[in-house]
Structures are given as C-alpha cells and as structure tokens.
Design an enzyme around this catalytic site. Structure first.
Site, PDB file in Angstrom:
ATOM      1  N   GLU A 310    -104.951  32.776 -77.120  1.00  0.00           N
ATOM      2  CA  GLU A 310    -104.239  34.276 -77.015  1.00  0.00           C
ATOM      3  C   GLU A 310    -104.750  35.400 -76.175  1.00  0.00           C
ATOM      4  OE1 GLU A 310    -103.708  35.333 -81.333  1.00  0.00           O
ATOM      5  OE2 GLU A 310    -103.097  33.161 -81.789  1.00  0.00           O
ATOM      6  N   GLU A 430     -99.217  24.209 -83.405  1.00  0.00           N
ATOM      7  CA  GLU A 430     -99.173  25.060 -84.691  1.00  0.00           C
ATOM      8  C   GLU A 430     -97.935  25.062 -85.372  1.00  0.00           C
ATOM      9  OE1 GLU A 430    -101.881  28.487 -84.609  1.00  0.00           O
ATOM     10  OE2 GLU A 430    -102.760  27.598 -83.024  1.00  0.00           O
TER      11      GLU A 430
END
Length: 510
Positions: A310, A430
């Site tokens: 991220e 995920e």
C-alpha cells in the site's frame, strides 16, 4: 561476541511458551534434563535450551557462567580457544558456541580457525546470526474452539486446491498468537485438505515481529539495529512444512502496523526520528533477519513475499505526485513514516534488499487495495514499470475487498488485464466479498463469488498469469473471537460449507 546477535537468541522466550512438566509446565515448556546454562531469566524462573527448544531450569540447579549473560552456555568439556574477545574465551560444543569458564586452563589457543560448524537446521552451513527457533505450541495444551465442529464433509471429496488452476490460499486470522488459526487442530485439518497456501493476516507484520526491549538493549550496547522475534509465526511455518502447504510472506514493509519507535533514535517512543541512512540500514537488517530465519529453518515454505504494501495513494493531500506513481505520504491523517524518514525511494530500497536476501526462486510482489480504480491502476502500473526495469518485482497483489455491487466487475477485470500486460504475475491476495444485507444474502453472495472466480478462470485461460487466489479467512464468526460478526467467508461459524463454497467449486470444476 556481539556479532553473533546474542540478543536474537533470547528474544522469543517471553511470548512463546510451549507445553511440558515441572515448574515450567504451566507456561508450556519442559524442564531441562541436563542443561544448567541460563540463557534467559524472568519472573517465572531461569531458562535454557535443549534440542532446539526452550526449557525451564529446575530451581537451585543453575550455574554461574559469564557467557550465560550473553545468551550462550558454558563449555562443559572443551578448553580449546577458537575465539577471544573482551568478554572472554570461546569454544564450540555440540555445534554451538560456548564460553570457557574463566577458571579453566585452556589447552590450546587458536587465533584463527577454518572450522565449519554444522547446524541441526535443514541447511548445510551453520549461520550464527540466525536465532534458535522459538518453542512450538503443543496443540494438546490448547482448547480448540472448533473441537465440536463436524468437518467430515470438508476433508473428503472436493478440494479447492485440487480443482483450481492456480494456487488456492486462505488467510490465517488472529489478532495475537493466542487467537491464531493454526492453534485449532480442526481448522488445520480442514486447511490442509482444501488449500495449498496460507497467509498470516496479522502475525507476520512488523508490530508482531519486532522485539522492542531487545532492540533497545541492542542500542544501549552500541548496535542500533532491530531485533526480531518469531514466536507469532513459528506454529504456522511448522504446519506448512509438515503439510506441504506454501506460505505467502505478508508483509515486509508497510506504513501501518509498524511501530513508531522503530523509526526513532535508540528505539525509544520519544526519540527523534533517525536519518535516512540509519533507517535504510534498519530496513535492510529487518528484511535480512526475516528472510534468513525463514529460509534457514523452513527452506521453500515461503516462496513469495509482499515486499511493500500500500505505498500508492490517490487521496488529495496524501501523496507525492512528483514521483510519477503517487507515493503515499500520509494515511488516516498520520505520516507514512517510511516516506518521512527515507523519502519515496524507500519502496525501491525495500525491493532491492528483498532481492538481495531472498532465495532465487522466491517471488517478490507489490500488494495494494482498490487496484481497480483507474487513477490507482495507472499509478501502480507506473511503479511496477520502474521496479521491473531493475528486475525487482515479479508480480502485483490485488487485495480485492469487494462489495456486492462494487466495483463494476468489468473494471475489475480490466485492471487485472492491464497489470498482466506489464509482464508480471497476478496474485489475488485478500479476496473478500461482503453480503448485501438481504434475507437471501448468502445465496446472493455465492453468485458474486461465482462471477469473480469465473473472471479469474477465463483470464487464466486467455493467458493472464494468475498464480494464486487467497480468500482472507476461513470462517464466518471466527471461533477464536468471542463476538465476531464477519460473514464474508466460505465456511460458517460451525465450519460448515456455505453456498459460496459450492458456487466456487462449480466454476473450478466446470
């Protein structure tokens, strides 16, 4: 002997206590049967190591040995000096360094030695920088919250791993070691049958891996590098090795769940932030320790890493646009401390260090969320191009937190195709699809999962290199938590297959 990373040897004892007899039995460790060398002492008692596991020294039986304070045993028989420093004289017994008691008279002094010390680890060369494995948890000492669940229909017949044209993974949940999925025998049995990959959702992140006290002690002794502990991940690594299951390493560098003290002088909460040069060395040390430990004891188990997580942002005021890939500078109003201390280049340095220390077959991944939003897709693509120019990245990880009606599935599919066109692997890391809140929510959810897996399968068939898909958790209402309302997973609260499971399997088998 500071170069032997003595503090690394003792860092895991407080948080990991396995099962046994005597005073240490309640804490999960056996009594030492022969060792009297104190490697660690706390309020419970004195600790040593036998057969690569921590053991409790029966009270009143420990010895006085100068090397014990440094985390090493005294030599019981050897008097041959292989090394001498300001601490004392050192020799080797049972493939481990030991301190020669100062009262002993050495028979031979060797100022330089070419002795190769072998190890019980599954590699041929002893590495003194790798700490011993923390004690494993004896599952017989743990109350399995899934003990009464009937999983018979999930450990026979259909298997996601066998049916999928890519690796099928599942997230290992748990906010701390005591709630880790791998502490449930039933859950482990189900995972071993249905999946061939796992990912720790929390317990491999820096806040769990860093040993604050040991790091601060390192700094006091002039070594301003971090100390890692491996107690939160050792049970999962052992499970994977024994069951031929791979583990995704998640994650090495992330601005969240990395404690602020890691970036500060002497690892103190109120210390000033260190400069870029010092932080770069700490980053390298962290990555090196992590990879060396895992590759030393569990070679081949972790064959892919989310190196950076991220690092791209598209929220106004929270990124540096001058880099060409919207480098995250802030999150939730706070600073990205990797960027604050090292600048935008922290991402490239992390990948360089990972490539430096990773085994040759280990894949390096950049992982992010909302990768299907066009501004973010473009920014991540620009970053991947730069990383790929240095041969630093092997794939893109798409976290894929989806709603019933968002994102548009064509936008999602297009983003995967765009990343694939860069010549990298695609990993769904995920996957989570929320329910719609209706009275028919689980059947509707099954339809959405079915549609998404159809996209994966069609893209795979068209040549897109999708190498793994990981659903980020095993069951709704996670049994290790007292009150969990999650309803996004493939098994229900009692570990019964939900409609989602059958919908996915229908796609995989069609």
């Amino acid at each position: 002997m500071k170069y032997l990373s003595v503090l690394s040897v003792i860092c895991g004892v407080i948080a990991t206590k396995a099962y046994a007899e005597c005073w240490s039995e309640k804490l999960g460790y056996p009594c030492c049967s022969y060792s009297k060398n104190v490697l660690f002492e706390d309020n419970d008692g004195q600790w040593s190591v036998e057969n690569d596991n921590w053991c409790g020294i029966p009270k009143g039986t420990s010895s006085n040995c100068w090397a014990e304070k440094l985390g090493y045993p005294c030599c019981s028989s050897s008097k041959d000096v292989l090394f001498e420093d300001s601490d004392g004289q050192w020799s080797v017994e049972n493939d481990n360094w030991c301190g020669i008691p100062k009262s002993s008279t050495p028979s031979t002094t060797i100022t330089k030695t070419t002795t190769t010390i072998t190890s019980k680890a599954p590699t041929s060369t002893y590495n003194p920088n790798v700490p011993p494995k923390p004690a494993l948890t004896n599952l017989d000492s743990i109350r399995d919250p899934a003990a009464n669940c009937d999983i018979s229909d999930s450990i026979k017949g259909d298997s996601l791993a066998k049916a999928a044209p890519f690796r099928m993974g599942v997230g290992l949940n748990g906010s701390d070691k005591s709630s880790s999925t791998v502490l449930s025998k039933k859950m482990c049995q189900l995972i071993a049958y249905q999946f061939n990959s796992v990912t720790y959702s929390n317990l491999m992140k820096a806040e769990h891996m860093l040993d604050k006290t040991a790091s601060q002690n390192n700094a006091k002794n002039g070594n301003d590098m971090p100390v890692l502990k491996f107690d939160t991940i050792i049970d999962g690594l052992e499970f994977c090795q024994k069951n031929n299951v791979k583990m995704r390493g998640h994650t090495l560098v992330w601005h969240t769940q990395t404690p602020s003290w890691f970036f500060r002088t002497n690892f103190q909460d109120n210390g000033s932030f260190v400069n870029a040069s010092k932080m770069e060395k700490r980053m390298e040390s962290y990555i090196k320790q992590m990879l060396e430990f895992i590759q030393y004891y569990y070679p081949g188990v972790v064959d892919v890493w989310d190196v950076v997580n991220e690092a791209v942002e598209i929220t106004n005021g929270s990124y540096d646009s001058s880099t060409g890939w919207n480098t995250r500078t802030k999150f939730d109003g706070g600073d990205n401390l990797w960027y604050k201390t090292m600048g935008a280049d922290y991402v490239f340095k992390a990948f360089r260090f990972a490539r430096k220390y990773a085994d040759k077959n280990v894949k390096l991944i950049y992982n992010d969320y909302n990768t299907f939003m066009s501004q973010k897709t473009n920014a991540i693509s620009n970053l991947i191009k730069k990383l790929k120019a240095e041969n630093l990245v092997d794939g893109v990880g798409l976290q894929s937190y989806l709603n019933a009606d968002w994102p548009n599935r064509n936008d999602y599919k297009s983003a995967i195709q765009k990343f694939s066109s860069l010549g990298v692997e695609i990993q769904i890391t995920e996957l989570t699809i929320k329910t719609d809140g209706s009275g028919n929510k689980f059947n509707n959810q099954a339809t959405h999962y079915q549609q998404v897996f159809q996209i994966y399968k069609d893209l795979k068939k068209s040549g897109v290199n999708i190498t793994s898909v990981t659903v980020f958790g095993l069951q709704d209402g996670y049994l290790f938590y007292s009150n969990d309302s999650t309803d996004t997973r493939l098994w229900d609260h009692n570990l019964k297959k939900k409609p989602v499971y059958n919908a996915i399997m229908k796609v995989l088998k069609s």
